[in-house]
Design a protein around this motif. Structure first.
Motif, PDB file in Angstrom:
ATOM      1  N   GLU A   1     -32.021 -31.148   3.076  1.00  0.00           N
ATOM      2  CA  GLU A   1     -32.321 -32.511   3.519  1.00  0.00           C
ATOM      3  C   GLU A   1     -31.805 -32.768   4.936  1.00  0.00           C
ATOM      4  N   THR A   2     -30.595 -32.335   5.224  1.00  0.00           N
ATOM      5  CA  THR A   2     -30.007 -32.568   6.544  1.00  0.00           C
ATOM      6  C   THR A   2     -30.719 -31.744   7.610  1.00  0.00           C
ATOM      7  N   ARG A   3     -31.103 -30.530   7.271  1.00  0.00           N
ATOM      8  CA  ARG A   3     -31.834 -29.704   8.243  1.00  0.00           C
ATOM      9  C   ARG A   3     -33.168 -30.342   8.601  1.00  0.00           C
ATOM     10  N   GLN A   4     -33.867 -30.830   7.596  1.00  0.00           N
ATOM     11  CA  GLN A   4     -35.147 -31.489   7.871  1.00  0.00           C
ATOM     12  C   GLN A   4     -34.957 -32.752   8.701  1.00  0.00           C
ATOM     13  N   TYR A   5     -33.906 -33.509   8.421  1.00  0.00           N
ATOM     14  CA  TYR A   5     -33.664 -34.757   9.135  1.00  0.00           C
ATOM     15  C   TYR A   5     -33.391 -34.503  10.621  1.00  0.00           C
ATOM     16  N   TYR A   6     -32.518 -33.562  10.934  1.00  0.00           N
ATOM     17  CA  TYR A   6     -32.146 -33.319  12.325  1.00  0.00           C
ATOM     18  C   TYR A   6     -33.121 -32.412  13.069  1.00  0.00           C
ATOM     19  N   GLY A   7     -33.774 -31.502  12.387  1.00  0.00           N
ATOM     20  CA  GLY A   7     -34.816 -30.681  12.987  1.00  0.00           C
ATOM     21  C   GLY A   7     -34.424 -29.955  14.261  1.00  0.00           C
ATOM     22  N   LEU A   8     -33.284 -29.242  14.243  1.00  0.00           N
ATOM     23  CA  LEU A   8     -32.853 -28.540  15.456  1.00  0.00           C
ATOM     24  C   LEU A   8     -33.906 -27.570  15.976  1.00  0.00           C
ATOM     25  N   GLU A   9     -34.584 -26.865  15.063  1.00  0.00           N
ATOM     26  CA  GLU A   9     -35.583 -25.906  15.527  1.00  0.00           C
ATOM     27  C   GLU A   9     -36.781 -26.599  16.157  1.00  0.00           C
ATOM     28  N   VAL A  10     -37.053 -27.851  15.773  1.00  0.00           N
ATOM     29  CA  VAL A  10     -38.117 -28.628  16.410  1.00  0.00           C
ATOM     30  C   VAL A  10     -37.626 -29.147  17.765  1.00  0.00           C
ATOM     31  N   LEU A  11     -36.406 -29.652  17.782  1.00  0.00           N
ATOM     32  CA  LEU A  11     -35.805 -30.154  19.022  1.00  0.00           C
ATOM     33  C   LEU A  11     -35.766 -29.058  20.088  1.00  0.00           C
ATOM     34  N   HIS A  12     -35.508 -27.826  19.664  1.00  0.00           N
ATOM     35  CA  HIS A  12     -35.414 -26.692  20.591  1.00  0.00           C
ATOM     36  C   HIS A  12     -36.587 -25.736  20.409  1.00  0.00           C
ATOM     37  N   SER A  13     -37.765 -26.288  20.158  1.00  0.00           N
ATOM     38  CA  SER A  13     -38.934 -25.445  19.890  1.00  0.00           C
ATOM     39  C   SER A  13     -39.348 -24.603  21.093  1.00  0.00           C
ATOM     40  N   ASP A  14     -38.891 -24.964  22.275  1.00  0.00           N
ATOM     41  CA  ASP A  14     -39.218 -24.173  23.462  1.00  0.00           C
ATOM     42  C   ASP A  14     -38.280 -22.976  23.644  1.00  0.00           C
ATOM     43  N   ALA A  15     -37.247 -22.881  22.817  1.00  0.00           N
ATOM     44  CA  ALA A  15     -36.341 -21.723  22.885  1.00  0.00           C
ATOM     45  C   ALA A  15     -36.980 -20.557  22.129  1.00  0.00           C
ATOM     46  N   PRO A  16     -36.946 -19.368  22.705  1.00  0.00           N
ATOM     47  CA  PRO A  16     -37.518 -18.210  22.004  1.00  0.00           C
ATOM     48  C   PRO A  16     -36.804 -17.958  20.676  1.00  0.00           C
ATOM     49  N   LYS A  17     -37.593 -17.686  19.649  1.00  0.00           N
ATOM     50  CA  LYS A  17     -37.067 -17.360  18.332  1.00  0.00           C
ATOM     51  C   LYS A  17     -37.028 -15.839  18.217  1.00  0.00           C
ATOM     52  N   LEU A  18     -35.851 -15.293  17.955  1.00  0.00           N
ATOM     53  CA  LEU A  18     -35.710 -13.846  17.857  1.00  0.00           C
ATOM     54  C   LEU A  18     -36.206 -13.355  16.507  1.00  0.00           C
ATOM     55  N   ASP A  19     -36.726 -12.138  16.493  1.00  0.00           N
ATOM     56  CA  ASP A  19     -37.184 -11.524  15.255  1.00  0.00           C
ATOM     57  C   ASP A  19     -35.978 -11.087  14.431  1.00  0.00           C
ATOM     58  N   VAL A  20     -35.842 -11.662  13.245  1.00  0.00           N
ATOM     59  CA  VAL A  20     -34.737 -11.314  12.358  1.00  0.00           C
ATOM     60  C   VAL A  20     -35.231 -10.720  11.042  1.00  0.00           C
ATOM     61  N   ALA A  21     -36.530 -10.447  10.939  1.00  0.00           N
ATOM     62  CA  ALA A  21     -37.098  -9.929   9.688  1.00  0.00           C
ATOM     63  C   ALA A  21     -36.425  -8.632   9.252  1.00  0.00           C
ATOM     64  N   HIS A  22     -36.041  -7.795  10.199  1.00  0.00           N
ATOM     65  CA  HIS A  22     -35.411  -6.515   9.867  1.00  0.00           C
ATOM     66  C   HIS A  22     -34.028  -6.689   9.235  1.00  0.00           C
ATOM     67  N   LEU A  23     -33.457  -7.893   9.313  1.00  0.00           N
ATOM     68  CA  LEU A  23     -32.140  -8.156   8.736  1.00  0.00           C
ATOM     69  C   LEU A  23     -32.214  -8.545   7.262  1.00  0.00           C
ATOM     70  N   ALA A  24     -33.386  -8.979   6.826  1.00  0.00           N
ATOM     71  CA  ALA A  24     -33.548  -9.425   5.436  1.00  0.00           C
ATOM     72  C   ALA A  24     -33.459  -8.236   4.492  1.00  0.00           C
ATOM     73  N   PRO A  25     -32.787  -8.424   3.355  1.00  0.00           N
ATOM     74  CA  PRO A  25     -32.730  -7.337   2.372  1.00  0.00           C
ATOM     75  C   PRO A  25     -34.142  -6.954   1.921  1.00  0.00           C
ATOM     76  N   ARG A  26     -34.303  -5.724   1.543  1.00  0.00           N
ATOM     77  CA  ARG A  26     -35.602  -5.200   1.116  1.00  0.00           C
ATOM     78  C   ARG A  26     -35.714  -5.221  -0.402  1.00  0.00           C
ATOM     79  N   THR A  27     -36.943  -5.386  -0.865  1.00  0.00           N
ATOM     80  CA  THR A  27     -37.200  -5.287  -2.294  1.00  0.00           C
ATOM     81  C   THR A  27     -37.309  -3.816  -2.661  1.00  0.00           C
ATOM     82  N   ASN A  28     -37.517  -3.505  -3.923  1.00  0.00           N
ATOM     83  CA  ASN A  28     -37.670  -2.116  -4.364  1.00  0.00           C
ATOM     84  C   ASN A  28     -38.860  -1.433  -3.709  1.00  0.00           C
ATOM     85  N   SER A  29     -39.863  -2.221  -3.304  1.00  0.00           N
ATOM     86  CA  SER A  29     -41.042  -1.645  -2.660  1.00  0.00           C
ATOM     87  C   SER A  29     -40.830  -1.403  -1.168  1.00  0.00           C
ATOM     88  N   GLY A  30     -39.656  -1.790  -0.648  1.00  0.00           N
ATOM     89  CA  GLY A  30     -39.375  -1.562   0.766  1.00  0.00           C
ATOM     90  C   GLY A  30     -39.784  -2.700   1.660  1.00  0.00           C
TER      91      GLY A  30
END
Length: 160
Positions: free
Chosen positions: A122-151
């Motif tokens: 609720e607080t994240r949606q209310y303040y919307g930091l990623e919307v406020l800073h939407s012009d800041a480049p978002k780094l790729d973090v997908a490789h940090l997420a744990p993998r499922t059994n299928s990889g």
């Protein structure tokens, strides 16, 4: 009426300005490593909507925002403590301050060049930091997420 306002030099682009954000960075590789380590801890501890924003061209005060959502007060505390453990004990960095821990709706961990924002949904949606800073480049973090059994990255976690 005469204008006695002093004339200021024209602003220089940030990348060419030694006093602006790009010229102010002392250890950009270390800042990136801290931000990615904090994001990895968030993924490993089941935070959702984990993102890292590159703030280097927006401010000289810090390099990265790490933003993540926890599911409860206890979850936000655990995320905060695990991030502190990783960054302080394992990476030998020092947290400058922590705000919001008692209220546990928005915990801010300030590591100087990296600022970590842990929100309830609720607080994240209310303040919307990623919307406020939407012009800041978002780094790729997908490789940090744990993998499922299928990889594949775990689809129950949003890395956008």
């Amino acid at each position: 009426m005469s204008d006695n306002t002093p004339q200021l030099p024209a602003p220089q682009p940030l990348e060419n300005n030694p006093t602006g954000p790009a010229g102010h960075r002392t250890h950009p590789e270390q800042s990136l490593a801290l931000a990615m380590a904090a994001a990895k801890v968030c993924f490993d501890n089941f935070a959702t909507d984990v993102m890292v924003l590159d703030m280097t061209q927006k401010t000289a005060l810090f390099d990265y925002f790490v933003i993540a959502t926890g599911t409860s007060r206890r979850h936000l505390h655990a995320l905060s403590e695990e991030i502190d453990h990783m960054l302080q004990k394992q990476l030998n960095d020092k947290r400058i301050s922590r705000e919001g821990y008692d209220e546990s709706r928005w915990i801010v961990l300030d590591y100087g060049n990296v600022v970590i924002h842990l929100f309830d949904d609720e607080t994240r949606q209310y303040y919307g930091l990623e919307v406020l800073h939407s012009d800041a480049p978002k780094l790729d973090v997908a490789h940090l997420a744990p993998r499922t059994n299928s990889g594949q990255a775990n689809p129950s976690r949003d890395d956008s």
